[in-house]
Design an enzyme around this catalytic site. Structure first.
Site, PDB file in Angstrom:
ATOM      1  N   LYS A 116     -12.885  -8.333  -6.979  1.00 17.76           N
ATOM      2  CA  LYS A 116     -13.132  -8.694  -5.578  1.00 17.76           C
ATOM      3  C   LYS A 116     -14.556  -9.215  -5.451  1.00 17.76           C
ATOM      4  O   LYS A 116     -15.514  -8.507  -5.761  1.00 17.76           O
ATOM      5  CB  LYS A 116     -12.903  -7.490  -4.671  1.00 17.76           C
ATOM      6  CG  LYS A 116     -11.465  -6.980  -4.721  1.00 17.76           C
ATOM      7  CD  LYS A 116     -11.236  -5.776  -3.826  1.00 17.76           C
ATOM      8  CE  LYS A 116      -9.766  -5.375  -3.827  1.00 17.76           C
ATOM      9  NZ  LYS A 116      -9.507  -4.180  -2.985  1.00 17.76           N
ATOM     10  N   LYS A 163       0.842  -1.186   0.000  1.00 19.38           N
ATOM     11  CA  LYS A 163       0.000   0.000   0.000  1.00 19.38           C
ATOM     12  C   LYS A 163       0.883   1.244   0.000  1.00 19.38           C
ATOM     13  O   LYS A 163       1.808   1.378   0.811  1.00 19.38           O
ATOM     14  CB  LYS A 163      -0.895   0.012   1.238  1.00 19.38           C
ATOM     15  CG  LYS A 163      -1.982  -1.063   1.227  1.00 19.38           C
ATOM     16  CD  LYS A 163      -3.054  -0.769   0.201  1.00 19.38           C
ATOM     17  CE  LYS A 163      -4.208  -1.750   0.290  1.00 19.38           C
ATOM     18  NZ  LYS A 163      -5.288  -1.449  -0.673  1.00 19.38           N
TER      19      LYS A 163
END
Length: 330
Positions: free
Chosen positions: A205, A98
């Protein structure tokens, strides 16, 4: 049943994960839409929970039950904690980091990415995820500097279709691939991404997209358009992850292969709600049916006011989720 599970380390500001579990005719389904999401978006997550709870299963006998290879996932950890965190993903040959955290600078990202690259070795694939937090100028500057670390791809560096198209144009010839995540799951569509040529990779997802069936359809569309397909999680417990792993197996079967998936996020939980929690072994996670541990459900039970909040949310979102499932079946 609503639970509140603490995280071992913060992830994008999340320290406790609230989840509602629904007992269906086949198994328990997980509804874990983040609290700030709209009812419309949350209803798609609920459709996934209902699919999981009430569908007998989508794996045909000819679908391989071989484990699904996964990437490690690094939040904004202190540098000294990076080697220890890598050990949570034994055998992994790829990692995602991230970047563009609100409290972070580009220099801090450079330092952390360098530390991860040194930890995982030169041969491991390295992915970045900015969650759309850069402007086009910021992304261009950051990625040109970060490219020295040999990147696999960069997930959602900027927020909009137009920005992705412009950034892709500026990076032409650099070898830096762009991946779309939010652009797909917020619209449940690939139309803009493919028509504008905005990305090289489609990150799918299962929970935000409403279940295995819509995810599989999007995977087919992405593959037909020449995009690489990567399955990822939305910070579910092992219950929700098990459904994502089934989706990965189906997509791997249809497409012939599948890059490392982002389905190892259960490492963030202090505890899970199953007696057989997901663990990474040899760089992969197994296909399995989760076994709910009733004592853990009770131990992790959310406060009464949070349970009331989730039940009110369920009353609002259930009609929307049922409409989505009905339109899908017709």
């Amino acid at each position: 049943v609503v639970v509140a599970i603490p995280f071992r380390i913060p992830f994008r500001g999340v320290t406790v994960r609230e989840v509602m579990f629904l007992r269906g005719s086949w198994r328990v389904g997980e509804w874990s839409a983040f609290q700030e999401y709209s009812d419309e978006a949350s209803a798609r997550w609920l459709a996934m929970a209902l699919e999981q709870a009430y569908h007998p299963g989508l794996l045909e006998p000819d679908v391989s039950r071989a484990p699904i290879s996964v990437n490690a996932i690094f939040p904004a950890l202190p540098i000294e904690e990076i080697p220890g965190w890598w050990q949570e993903f034994p055998g992994a040959t790829s990692a995602k980091i991230k970047v563009a955290e609100s409290s972070s600078s580009l220099q801090a990202d450079m330092t952390r990415v360098n530390a991860v690259r040194e930890t995982i070795g030169r041969e491991a694939a390295l992915r970045l995820d900015a969650n759309g937090r850069w402007s086009v100028d910021e992304a261009e500057d950051a990625l040109q500097r970060l490219s020295v670390f040999s990147l696999d791809y960069v997930e959602q560096p900027v927020a909009t279709i137009d920005e992705m198209v412009e950034l892709k144009r500026r990076l032409e010839g650099s070898g830096i691939r762009l991946a779309a995540d939010e652009l797909i799951r917020e619209s449940s569509s690939l139309d803009d991404v493919t028509s504008e040529g905005a990305a090289d990779v489609a990150v799918l997802k299962v929970s935000p997209l409403g279940g295995i069936q819509p995810t599989l359809e999007l995977a087919r569309q992405a593959n037909a358009a020449g995009l690489e397909v990567v399955l990822s999680s939305a910070l579910e417990t092992s219950v929700g992850l098990s459904w994502g792993i089934q989706a990965a197996a189906l997509i791997r079967h249809e497409l012939g292969s599948l890059p490392d998936a982002g389905l190892a996020t259960s490492a963030f939980f202090e505890q899970d709600v199953v007696s057989n929690p997901i663990h990474v072994s040899d760089g992969a996670v197994p296909l399995f049916e989760p076994e709910i541990d009733e004592s853990l459900l009770q131990q992790l039970s959310a406060p009464a006011e949070r349970t009331r909040w989730w039940r009110e949310r369920l009353r609002r979102c259930l009609p929307l989720a049922l409409d989505a499932l009905e339109s899908r079946s017709s």
